[in-house]
Design a protein around this motif. Structure first.
Motif, PDB file in Angstrom:
ATOM      1  N   GLN A 228       0.769  -0.972   0.268  1.00  0.00           N
ATOM      2  CA  GLN A 228       0.412   0.253   0.051  1.00  0.00           C
ATOM      3  C   GLN A 228       0.617   1.213   0.342  1.00  0.00           C
ATOM      4  N   ASP A 229       1.644   1.111   0.652  1.00  0.00           N
ATOM      5  CA  ASP A 229       2.592   2.121   0.720  1.00  0.00           C
ATOM      6  C   ASP A 229       3.233   2.571  -0.559  1.00  0.00           C
ATOM      7  N   GLU A 230       3.818   1.882  -1.276  1.00  0.00           N
ATOM      8  CA  GLU A 230       4.411   1.854  -2.701  1.00  0.00           C
ATOM      9  C   GLU A 230       3.920   1.799  -3.825  1.00  0.00           C
ATOM     10  N   ILE A 231       1.716   1.564  -3.778  1.00  0.00           N
ATOM     11  CA  ILE A 231       0.866   2.739  -4.416  1.00  0.00           C
ATOM     12  C   ILE A 231       0.500   3.863  -4.078  1.00  0.00           C
ATOM     13  N   ASN A 232       0.841   4.126  -2.779  1.00  0.00           N
ATOM     14  CA  ASN A 232       0.679   5.446  -2.456  1.00  0.00           C
ATOM     15  C   ASN A 232       1.216   6.310  -3.287  1.00  0.00           C
ATOM     16  N   ALA A 233       3.179   5.999  -2.655  1.00  0.00           N
ATOM     17  CA  ALA A 233       3.866   6.731  -3.671  1.00  0.00           C
ATOM     18  C   ALA A 233       4.056   7.018  -4.691  1.00  0.00           C
ATOM     19  N   ALA A 234       3.466   5.976  -5.560  1.00  0.00           N
ATOM     20  CA  ALA A 234       3.130   6.216  -7.140  1.00  0.00           C
ATOM     21  C   ALA A 234       2.389   7.079  -7.199  1.00  0.00           C
ATOM     22  N   ILE A 235       1.251   7.069  -6.600  1.00  0.00           N
ATOM     23  CA  ILE A 235       0.012   8.546  -6.876  1.00  0.00           C
ATOM     24  C   ILE A 235       0.694   9.437  -6.052  1.00  0.00           C
ATOM     25  N   SER A 236       1.517   9.518  -5.396  1.00  0.00           N
ATOM     26  CA  SER A 236       1.856  10.574  -5.272  1.00  0.00           C
ATOM     27  C   SER A 236       3.252  11.773  -6.146  1.00  0.00           C
ATOM     28  N   ALA A 237       3.789  10.509  -6.782  1.00  0.00           N
ATOM     29  CA  ALA A 237       5.031  10.932  -7.451  1.00  0.00           C
ATOM     30  C   ALA A 237       4.227  10.764  -8.833  1.00  0.00           C
ATOM     31  N   VAL A 238       2.758  10.197 -10.022  1.00  0.00           N
ATOM     32  CA  VAL A 238       2.793  10.333 -10.550  1.00  0.00           C
ATOM     33  C   VAL A 238       1.658  12.163 -10.948  1.00  0.00           C
ATOM     34  N   ARG A 239       1.372  13.012  -9.208  1.00  0.00           N
ATOM     35  CA  ARG A 239       0.663  13.972  -8.989  1.00  0.00           C
ATOM     36  C   ARG A 239       0.976  14.702  -9.560  1.00  0.00           C
ATOM     37  N   ARG A 245       5.167  11.751 -20.837  1.00  0.00           N
ATOM     38  CA  ARG A 245       4.099  11.380 -20.590  1.00  0.00           C
ATOM     39  C   ARG A 245       4.677   9.959 -20.279  1.00  0.00           C
ATOM     40  N   ILE A 246       4.220   8.862 -19.915  1.00  0.00           N
ATOM     41  CA  ILE A 246       4.011   8.124 -18.877  1.00  0.00           C
ATOM     42  C   ILE A 246       2.730   7.592 -19.588  1.00  0.00           C
ATOM     43  N   SER A 247       3.467   5.509 -19.058  1.00  0.00           N
ATOM     44  CA  SER A 247       3.052   3.928 -19.012  1.00  0.00           C
ATOM     45  C   SER A 247       2.933   4.057 -17.566  1.00  0.00           C
ATOM     46  N   ILE A 248       1.656   2.838 -17.832  1.00  0.00           N
ATOM     47  CA  ILE A 248       1.428   2.488 -17.232  1.00  0.00           C
ATOM     48  C   ILE A 248       2.803   1.051 -15.974  1.00  0.00           C
ATOM     49  N   ALA A 249       3.086   0.508 -17.767  1.00  0.00           N
ATOM     50  CA  ALA A 249       4.473  -0.153 -16.944  1.00  0.00           C
ATOM     51  C   ALA A 249       5.581   0.594 -16.573  1.00  0.00           C
ATOM     52  N   GLY A 250       5.440   1.771 -16.934  1.00  0.00           N
ATOM     53  CA  GLY A 250       6.707   2.791 -16.630  1.00  0.00           C
ATOM     54  C   GLY A 250       6.257   3.645 -14.769  1.00  0.00           C
ATOM     55  N   VAL A 251       5.117   3.556 -14.438  1.00  0.00           N
ATOM     56  CA  VAL A 251       4.991   3.475 -12.578  1.00  0.00           C
ATOM     57  C   VAL A 251       5.375   2.505 -12.463  1.00  0.00           C
ATOM     58  N   ALA A 252       4.975   1.349 -12.949  1.00  0.00           N
ATOM     59  CA  ALA A 252       5.339   0.254 -11.823  1.00  0.00           C
ATOM     60  C   ALA A 252       6.773  -0.087 -11.886  1.00  0.00           C
ATOM     61  N   ALA A 253       7.184   0.068 -13.143  1.00  0.00           N
ATOM     62  CA  ALA A 253       8.758  -0.518 -12.895  1.00  0.00           C
ATOM     63  C   ALA A 253       9.455   0.817 -11.983  1.00  0.00           C
ATOM     64  N   GLY A 254       8.659   2.107 -11.659  1.00  0.00           N
ATOM     65  CA  GLY A 254       9.738   3.053 -11.560  1.00  0.00           C
ATOM     66  C   GLY A 254       9.117   3.277  -9.237  1.00  0.00           C
ATOM     67  N   TYR A 255       7.728   2.287  -9.100  1.00  0.00           N
ATOM     68  CA  TYR A 255       8.102   3.167  -7.779  1.00  0.00           C
ATOM     69  C   TYR A 255       7.195   1.037  -7.023  1.00  0.00           C
ATOM     70  N   MET A 256       7.465   0.521  -8.242  1.00  0.00           N
ATOM     71  CA  MET A 256       6.310  -0.813  -7.545  1.00  0.00           C
ATOM     72  C   MET A 256       7.445  -2.365  -7.131  1.00  0.00           C
ATOM     73  N   SER A 257       6.947  -3.140  -5.786  1.00  0.00           N
ATOM     74  CA  SER A 257       8.026  -4.209  -6.144  1.00  0.00           C
ATOM     75  C   SER A 257       6.845  -5.715  -7.511  1.00  0.00           C
ATOM     76  N   GLU A 258       6.923  -6.161  -6.683  1.00  0.00           N
ATOM     77  CA  GLU A 258       6.254  -7.265  -7.177  1.00  0.00           C
ATOM     78  C   GLU A 258       4.548  -8.075  -6.535  1.00  0.00           C
ATOM     79  N   ILE A 259       4.859  -7.579  -5.056  1.00  0.00           N
ATOM     80  CA  ILE A 259       3.313  -8.118  -4.979  1.00  0.00           C
ATOM     81  C   ILE A 259       2.476  -6.573  -5.725  1.00  0.00           C
ATOM     82  N   ALA A 260       2.567  -5.444  -5.051  1.00  0.00           N
ATOM     83  CA  ALA A 260       1.916  -4.552  -5.266  1.00  0.00           C
ATOM     84  C   ALA A 260       2.082  -3.969  -7.423  1.00  0.00           C
ATOM     85  N   GLU A 261       3.004  -4.153  -7.753  1.00  0.00           N
ATOM     86  CA  GLU A 261       3.135  -4.573  -9.690  1.00  0.00           C
ATOM     87  C   GLU A 261       2.362  -5.515  -9.603  1.00  0.00           C
ATOM     88  N   ALA A 262       2.704  -6.319  -9.397  1.00  0.00           N
ATOM     89  CA  ALA A 262       1.565  -7.859  -9.482  1.00  0.00           C
ATOM     90  C   ALA A 262      -0.155  -8.043  -9.760  1.00  0.00           C
TER      91      ALA A 262
END
Length: 340
Positions: A228-239, A245-262
């Motif tokens: 949840q912390d990783e997801i919240n960090a991704a939201i904060s960074a994206v905001r 230009r961004i992509s969903i794969a890029g957000v996953a690679a930049g902010y999430m580890s295995e469980i959050a990314e899956a």
């Protein structure tokens, strides 16, 4: 809308990793074939399918591309182009692995509403075993035949349309009925490997898809504080991202580890995850329901997916001209952290 008046058609049988020669060739035009192609075109809804852009070499000024080059030659040359379509068959075979079924590759060229343009359709219909029941002298006989199923759930299609000029046929409409998040390698076969293309996506579509994926991930990882912390960090960074230009794969690679990314990628098709878009910040905040409050005491309250003014959420009221925030609930976890 029908496919358009048939100009030429080709069909080849293609097996995974097969080398030339390929069985097939140009097919004589007929009313029956026209009707079959029209029926398949309408049923597939390929005309309203997602669009892809062909990937060209960086810095290229000639716009050479194996699929586009073949499409222009096959569509605008009056002589038979069997050798060109055989190259497409070879490219398809090289894109397939041993999990793929042998397929019928069918290429058809049609008139377009624009007299200077042509429409080219590329189909793959997988081979399937079927029964053929016949009766001879009153005795039924059952045969097992290999046939190509044009209604199969794993068929694929691409529609290219345009004029024979520098800007013609730079994109395609694409259908991949086997493309799911759980089958990335299969999806890659058609769009990435065979077509050498990437999905187009509008900023609105990309923003909505990103918000939906984050909401799904947030729900699926409930109870896992690290995820949840990783997801919240991704939201904060994206905001706070600007312009890029961004992509969903890029957000996953930049902010999430295995469980959050899956969890994050579970609701996104593989070809969607790599499509680039510019974030619509206002729309994103509305969809995420992200709120950040700084209190007079210096305390910051921020969270995504928070309903304002409903039980269990954040309550904001006005008292003597001052806005007062109240959030009350049981503490599930407490951490001492060196950053917010």
């Amino acid at each position: 809308m029908a496919a358009g008046k048939l100009i030429s058609a080709y069909a080849y049988e293609v097996a995974p990793q097969q080398r030339a020669p390929f069985t097939g060739g140009e097919i004589p035009s007929s009313t029956t074939l026209q009707q079959a192609l029209d029926h398949t075109f309408v049923r597939s809804k390929i005309a309203s399918a997602p669009a892809v852009t062909f990937v060209f070499e960086s810095g290229s000024t000639t716009r050479d591309h194996p699929i586009r080059d073949a499409a222009l030659k096959v569509s605008f040359t009056t002589s038979s182009q069997e050798s060109e379509v055989e190259l497409l068959a070879e490219r398809l075979a090289n894109s397939m692995d041993n999990r793929s079924k042998p397929s019928l590759l069918m290429v058809s060229v049609h008139e377009s509403a624009d007299i200077a343009s042509r429409r080219m359709l590329i189909w793959t219909f997988p081979q399937q075993e079927v029964f053929n029941l016949t009766v001879q002298d009153g005795h039924p006989q059952l045969e097992m035949l290999d046939a190509f199923n044009r209604e199969s759930s794993i068929r694929k299609a691409a529609l290219l349309e345009g004029a024979n000029d520098r800007t013609g046929m730079l994109t395609a409409k694409v259908l991949d009925f086997q493309s799911t998040a759980a089958e990335k390698s299969v999806a890659d076969l058609w769009i990435a490997k065979f077509l050498h293309a990437r999905l187009q996506m509008s900023d609105t579509e990309g923003t909505q898809l990103l918000a939906r994926a984050l909401r799904t991930a947030h729900t699926k990882t409930r109870g896992n504080q690290a995820a949840q912390d990783e997801i919240n960090a991704a939201i904060s960074a994206v905001r706070v991202s600007t312009g890029k230009r961004i992509s969903i794969a890029g957000v996953a690679a930049g902010y999430m580890s295995e469980i959050a990314e899956a969890a994050f990628l579970s609701s996104v098709r593989p070809e969607e995850s790599t499509a680039a878009f510019t974030l619509d910040h206002d729309r994103f905040d509305r969809l995420i329901q992200f709120k950040r409050f700084t209190l007079a005491s210096g305390v910051i309250v921020s969270a995504p997916f928070v309903e304002i003014g409903v039980d269990g959420g954040v309550m904001v009221t006005e008292v003597d001209g001052r806005r007062i925030l109240r959030a009350e609930g049981e503490i599930e976890e407490e951490q001492v952290r060196t950053r917010g």
